[in-house]
Design a protein around this motif. Sequence first.
Motif, PDB file in Angstrom:
ATOM      1  N   SER A 127       0.840  -1.187   0.000  1.00  0.00           N
ATOM      2  CA  SER A 127       0.000   0.000   0.000  1.00  0.00           C
ATOM      3  C   SER A 127       0.878   1.240   0.000  1.00  0.00           C
ATOM      4  O   SER A 127       1.950   1.246   0.600  1.00  0.00           O
ATOM      5  N   SER A 128       0.399   2.295  -0.658  1.00  0.00           N
ATOM      6  CA  SER A 128       1.197   3.518  -0.767  1.00  0.00           C
ATOM      7  C   SER A 128       0.662   4.651   0.102  1.00  0.00           C
ATOM      8  O   SER A 128       1.166   5.767   0.028  1.00  0.00           O
ATOM      9  N   LYS A 129      -0.373   4.358   0.919  1.00  0.00           N
ATOM     10  CA  LYS A 129      -0.927   5.453   1.706  1.00  0.00           C
ATOM     11  C   LYS A 129      -1.391   4.966   3.076  1.00  0.00           C
ATOM     12  O   LYS A 129      -1.493   3.769   3.346  1.00  0.00           O
ATOM     13  N   GLU A 130      -1.656   5.932   3.945  1.00  0.00           N
ATOM     14  CA  GLU A 130      -2.203   5.662   5.268  1.00  0.00           C
ATOM     15  C   GLU A 130      -3.720   5.557   5.139  1.00  0.00           C
ATOM     16  O   GLU A 130      -4.353   6.368   4.461  1.00  0.00           O
ATOM     17  N   HIS A 131      -4.296   4.554   5.789  1.00  0.00           N
ATOM     18  CA  HIS A 131      -5.731   4.318   5.668  1.00  0.00           C
ATOM     19  C   HIS A 131      -6.452   4.627   6.972  1.00  0.00           C
ATOM     20  O   HIS A 131      -6.139   4.031   8.017  1.00  0.00           O
ATOM     21  N   PRO A 132      -7.431   5.540   6.941  1.00  0.00           N
ATOM     22  CA  PRO A 132      -8.230   5.787   8.142  1.00  0.00           C
ATOM     23  C   PRO A 132      -9.190   4.638   8.421  1.00  0.00           C
ATOM     24  O   PRO A 132      -9.676   3.975   7.494  1.00  0.00           O
ATOM     25  N   ILE A 133      -9.453   4.379   9.692  1.00  0.00           N
ATOM     26  CA  ILE A 133     -10.470   3.429  10.129  1.00  0.00           C
ATOM     27  C   ILE A 133     -11.652   4.234  10.639  1.00  0.00           C
ATOM     28  O   ILE A 133     -11.508   5.049  11.559  1.00  0.00           O
ATOM     29  N   TYR A 134     -12.816   4.017  10.049  1.00  0.00           N
ATOM     30  CA  TYR A 134     -13.997   4.795  10.402  1.00  0.00           C
ATOM     31  C   TYR A 134     -14.781   4.154  11.541  1.00  0.00           C
ATOM     32  O   TYR A 134     -14.764   2.936  11.726  1.00  0.00           O
ATOM     33  N   LYS A 135     -15.480   4.973  12.280  1.00  0.00           N
ATOM     34  CA  LYS A 135     -16.191   4.538  13.483  1.00  0.00           C
ATOM     35  C   LYS A 135     -17.458   3.762  13.146  1.00  0.00           C
ATOM     36  O   LYS A 135     -18.265   4.201  12.325  1.00  0.00           O
ATOM     37  N   VAL A 136     -17.633   2.611  13.782  1.00  0.00           N
ATOM     38  CA  VAL A 136     -18.884   1.861  13.713  1.00  0.00           C
ATOM     39  C   VAL A 136     -19.709   2.226  14.939  1.00  0.00           C
ATOM     40  O   VAL A 136     -19.233   2.111  16.078  1.00  0.00           O
ATOM     41  N   GLU A 137     -20.914   2.705  14.726  1.00  0.00           N
ATOM     42  CA  GLU A 137     -21.803   3.049  15.839  1.00  0.00           C
ATOM     43  C   GLU A 137     -22.359   1.756  16.441  1.00  0.00           C
ATOM     44  O   GLU A 137     -23.151   1.060  15.809  1.00  0.00           O
ATOM     45  N   LEU A 138     -21.913   1.434  17.649  1.00  0.00           N
ATOM     46  CA  LEU A 138     -22.308   0.168  18.265  1.00  0.00           C
ATOM     47  C   LEU A 138     -23.806   0.111  18.543  1.00  0.00           C
ATOM     48  O   LEU A 138     -24.388  -0.972  18.615  1.00  0.00           O
ATOM     49  N   SER A 139     -24.454   1.257  18.686  1.00  0.00           N
ATOM     50  CA  SER A 139     -25.883   1.268  19.016  1.00  0.00           C
ATOM     51  C   SER A 139     -26.757   0.805  17.858  1.00  0.00           C
ATOM     52  O   SER A 139     -27.829   0.221  18.068  1.00  0.00           O
ATOM     53  N   TYR A 157      -6.849  -8.755  19.655  1.00  0.00           N
ATOM     54  CA  TYR A 157      -8.290  -8.769  19.897  1.00  0.00           C
ATOM     55  C   TYR A 157      -8.831  -7.397  20.279  1.00  0.00           C
ATOM     56  O   TYR A 157      -9.966  -7.041  19.936  1.00  0.00           O
ATOM     57  N   GLU A 158      -8.054  -6.595  20.994  1.00  0.00           N
ATOM     58  CA  GLU A 158      -8.523  -5.289  21.458  1.00  0.00           C
ATOM     59  C   GLU A 158      -8.820  -4.335  20.303  1.00  0.00           C
ATOM     60  O   GLU A 158      -9.572  -3.366  20.479  1.00  0.00           O
ATOM     61  N   ASP A 159      -8.253  -4.591  19.125  1.00  0.00           N
ATOM     62  CA  ASP A 159      -8.539  -3.737  17.966  1.00  0.00           C
ATOM     63  C   ASP A 159      -9.999  -3.824  17.546  1.00  0.00           C
ATOM     64  O   ASP A 159     -10.496  -2.949  16.823  1.00  0.00           O
ATOM     65  N   TYR A 160     -10.700  -4.878  17.994  1.00  0.00           N
ATOM     66  CA  TYR A 160     -12.072  -5.120  17.533  1.00  0.00           C
ATOM     67  C   TYR A 160     -13.098  -4.818  18.628  1.00  0.00           C
ATOM     68  O   TYR A 160     -14.257  -5.212  18.517  1.00  0.00           O
ATOM     69  N   LYS A 161     -12.643  -4.090  19.624  1.00  0.00           N
ATOM     70  CA  LYS A 161     -13.510  -3.704  20.736  1.00  0.00           C
ATOM     71  C   LYS A 161     -14.691  -2.874  20.252  1.00  0.00           C
ATOM     72  O   LYS A 161     -15.787  -2.917  20.822  1.00  0.00           O
ATOM     73  N   TYR A 162     -14.468  -2.122  19.187  1.00  0.00           N
ATOM     74  CA  TYR A 162     -15.534  -1.276  18.636  1.00  0.00           C
ATOM     75  C   TYR A 162     -16.007  -1.806  17.285  1.00  0.00           C
ATOM     76  O   TYR A 162     -16.333  -1.057  16.388  1.00  0.00           O
TER      77      TYR A 162
END
Length: 292
Positions: free
Chosen positions: A163-175, A198-203
């Motif tokens: 990959s040639s760029k930094e990738h943002p991770i967008y927020k999943v609304e848990l509600s 595993y902690e990366d998937y807390k949200y």
Amino acid sequence: MLHTIKNESIQLTVSTHGAEIKSIIYNNEERMHDSNPKYWNRSAPLLFPCIGTITNGSSIIEGCSYNLPKHGFIRDQEFVLTNETQDTLEFSYTSNSESLKIYPYEFKLIVSYTISNDTVSSNVQVVNNSSKEMMYNFGLHPAFKTPIREGETFEDYKFITQSSKEHPIYKVELSNGTIDFRTVMKKVNFKDPLVLDYEDYKYDALVFDNIDFDTLTLTNKDETRGVTFTFEGFPMLGIWTPYPKNAPFICIEPWIGCADPTVHTGEFKDKTHVQVIKPNEEHIIKYSFKFF
């Protein structure tokens, strides 16, 4: 019903229920999640005609509201085995009076799997049999066994890609399961391996949009066992494991589209990366798993 084909390296088993891969045994080692409901009762469902959450469970198509379930309905439909050879399985599903109640298009989905040496390849044909343009999203959701062998841990595994760029991770609304594209949880630079935690998937899932790669390798720390997943034409990627179950698998999910954005009109035509097929035309989607 389950159907199995095999060669000297790979044994592939696919169910007519959802045309879902249920097992891939490579060199006598299972590489897929076994659908144990303690963790997740699926293994590799196909997501169609939508992915993830539909806001309030309904979407507006041509002025009418349709009650589409999360991840669509195709994963729970019975397909017909239309071709079986020594190295290929082909399944098809045709829309009917029941599907038209929740998705107002006549269509056909043809899903084929082919094994060759250490690789499983798949073609998905989305055929519009309607007299009008047809809109859809499509996604993959395979769960790869992680770790593969006793004595290894989940954290011994990592993702590698070019990959040639930094990738943002967008927020999943848990509600409600929508995706808030206004909020970036963190950024990932795939120039370095992404080590599993595993902690990366807390949200919930890691959600990436506008990815600049079409190949992702999941491998153990010494890079001797794993899978290289190649997916063509997928602008988005989700990575998921059910938190906090410490499940023995990780899902790699290429998407053409995603769950509804947190701010959304409710119109299917406004869904992210929605695809449009003209009447009597088709789209072909390709991907493959190469094991090592």
